[in-house]
Design a protein around this motif. Structure first.
Motif, PDB file in Angstrom:
ATOM      1  N   PHE A  52      47.179  42.523  46.782  1.00 32.48           N
ATOM      2  CA  PHE A  52      46.433  41.424  47.398  1.00 32.48           C
ATOM      3  C   PHE A  52      45.592  40.662  46.379  1.00 32.48           C
ATOM      4  O   PHE A  52      45.352  39.465  46.529  1.00 32.48           O
ATOM      5  N   SER A  53      45.141  41.370  45.351  1.00 26.42           N
ATOM      6  CA  SER A  53      44.258  40.706  44.386  1.00 26.42           C
ATOM      7  C   SER A  53      44.619  41.130  42.974  1.00 26.42           C
ATOM      8  O   SER A  53      43.932  41.956  42.393  1.00 26.42           O
ATOM      9  N   PRO A  54      45.734  40.623  42.462  1.00 26.68           N
ATOM     10  CA  PRO A  54      46.169  41.066  41.132  1.00 26.68           C
ATOM     11  C   PRO A  54      45.092  40.816  40.084  1.00 26.68           C
ATOM     12  O   PRO A  54      44.645  39.688  39.897  1.00 26.68           O
TER      13      PRO A  54
ATOM     14  N   GLY B 262      33.931  36.097  48.407  1.00 25.29           N
ATOM     15  CA  GLY B 262      35.147  36.322  47.615  1.00 25.29           C
ATOM     16  C   GLY B 262      35.436  35.174  46.664  1.00 25.29           C
ATOM     17  O   GLY B 262      34.611  34.827  45.837  1.00 25.29           O
ATOM     18  N   GLY B 263      36.613  34.578  46.794  1.00 22.68           N
ATOM     19  CA  GLY B 263      37.025  33.554  45.840  1.00 22.68           C
ATOM     20  C   GLY B 263      37.555  34.217  44.573  1.00 22.68           C
ATOM     21  O   GLY B 263      37.606  35.455  44.476  1.00 22.68           O
TER      22      GLY B 263
ATOM     23  N   LEU C  49      39.107  37.226  31.472  1.00 20.76           N
ATOM     24  CA  LEU C  49      40.179  38.037  30.885  1.00 20.76           C
ATOM     25  C   LEU C  49      41.059  38.578  32.022  1.00 20.76           C
ATOM     26  O   LEU C  49      42.271  38.685  31.915  1.00 20.76           O
ATOM     27  N   THR C  50      40.376  38.926  33.135  1.00 23.36           N
ATOM     28  CA  THR C  50      41.074  39.319  34.367  1.00 23.36           C
ATOM     29  C   THR C  50      40.592  38.374  35.476  1.00 23.36           C
ATOM     30  O   THR C  50      39.721  37.553  35.235  1.00 23.36           O
ATOM     31  N   VAL C  51      41.131  38.570  36.694  1.00 26.22           N
ATOM     32  CA  VAL C  51      40.677  37.728  37.813  1.00 26.22           C
ATOM     33  C   VAL C  51      39.766  38.565  38.708  1.00 26.22           C
ATOM     34  O   VAL C  51      40.214  39.555  39.302  1.00 26.22           O
ATOM     35  N   THR C  52      38.500  38.188  38.774  1.00 22.12           N
ATOM     36  CA  THR C  52      37.525  38.968  39.557  1.00 22.12           C
ATOM     37  C   THR C  52      37.071  38.175  40.786  1.00 22.12           C
ATOM     38  O   THR C  52      37.253  36.953  40.831  1.00 22.12           O
ATOM     39  N   PRO C  53      36.461  38.839  41.779  1.00 22.61           N
ATOM     40  CA  PRO C  53      35.905  38.074  42.905  1.00 22.61           C
ATOM     41  C   PRO C  53      34.746  37.194  42.405  1.00 22.61           C
ATOM     42  O   PRO C  53      33.940  37.647  41.589  1.00 22.61           O
ATOM     43  N   LYS C  54      34.695  35.962  42.898  1.00 20.56           N
ATOM     44  CA  LYS C  54      33.660  35.030  42.437  1.00 20.56           C
ATOM     45  C   LYS C  54      32.296  35.383  43.056  1.00 20.56           C
ATOM     46  O   LYS C  54      31.282  35.404  42.386  1.00 20.56           O
TER      47      LYS C  54
END
Ligand code: HEM
Length: 226
Positions: free
Chosen positions: A92-94, A205-206, A211-216
């Motif tokens: 769901f959140s790579p 969320g967002g 470097l990675t994709v984190t929740p905003k």
């Protein structure tokens, strides 16, 4: 000390001390940032899905795991639902949303009148995010966060529909270690605490690309279970 990715092929004398240090630092960095990102997403998604936390806690209870229980590898192996949650958080959140490959030979993609000729030397971006949400490969709505999918309709999903650690011979070297450490951390957390939603304004969320994709926006309450 700056961390530099070593791409140079080792000389006949093997890696130098500096190259060895670079390799070790790269390992630590690639293992730390990714696991921390996964845990941010886990925290966020659990705060939005109390029913999933409840099911994890039920599974722990079912296997006699209480707050006093020291976890063993055999116990962890029995926690099938926790594995489903880990897979679903990755899907769901790579953390890492894509990888690149340089073609070593010409190739063709597609079929019918939609065939693309790819040339040797070209760089192809493989989007994990697109694969993880591609409706052709998931029976249960991929937009839905639903760990139980891996116990039911999506149990036998296409192996390349879910590739948070990449694939082929350049796949993540630390994936087994990462899955084990994340399972221990999640299980240990769920022995003691419950995450609660901090409210739509601050726990919205967002996505934040680093470097990675984190929740905003992540803000939760931590409830200590009695
Ligand atoms: C949540 C944890 C992790 C995630 C999501 C993750 C993800 C990835 C991804 C997507 C790749 C690229 C794979 C490809 O291009 O096919 C990769 C490569 C790599 N990862 Fe991880 N990783 C994680 C943990 C770790 C850990 C714990 C280590 C080391 C102990 C590690 C070391 C590496 C290394 C050395 C590579 C480069 C492999 C190569 O190019 O041959 N990773 N990782």
């Amino acid at each position: 000390m700056p961390v530099r990715c070593v791409t140079k092929i080792a000389s006949a004398h093997g890696l130098s001390r500096k190259e060895m240090l670079d390799e070790l630092l790269f390992m630590i960095l690639s293992g730390f940032e990714t696991a921390a990102t996964f845990l941010s997403w886990f925290t966020y998604l659990m705060s939005k899905h109390p029913e999933v936390q409840k099911k994890i806690k039920q599974e722990l209870k079912q296997h006699g795991i209480s707050q006093d229980t020291m976890l063993t590898p055999d116990m962890l192996d029995q926690l099938v639902y926790v594995d489903c949650v880990i897979k679903e958080v990755f899907r769901f959140s790579p953390n890492v949303n894509a990888t690149l490959r340089t073609l070593v030979a010409d190739d063709y993609l597609g079929k019918g009148d939609k065939i693309y000729h790819l040339h040797r030397g070209e760089v192809v971006l493989i989007s994990f995010y697109n694969l993880h949400f591609d409706r052709r490969y998931w029976i249960i709505d991929p937009e839905r966060f639903y760990p139980d999918r891996f116990l039911s309709e999506d149990k036998n999903h296409h192996p390349y529909a879910l590739i948070p650690f990449g694939g082929g011979h350049r796949a993540c070297i630390g994936q087994d270690l990462a899955k084990l450490e994340l399972k221990i951390i999640i299980t240990r957390l769920m022995q003691f605490i419950t995450f609660e939603d901090g409210g739509e304004d601050i726990n919205s969320g967002g996505h934040k690309q680093g470097l990675t994709v984190t929740p905003k926006n992540l803000a939760v309450y931590v409830q200590f279970d009695s």
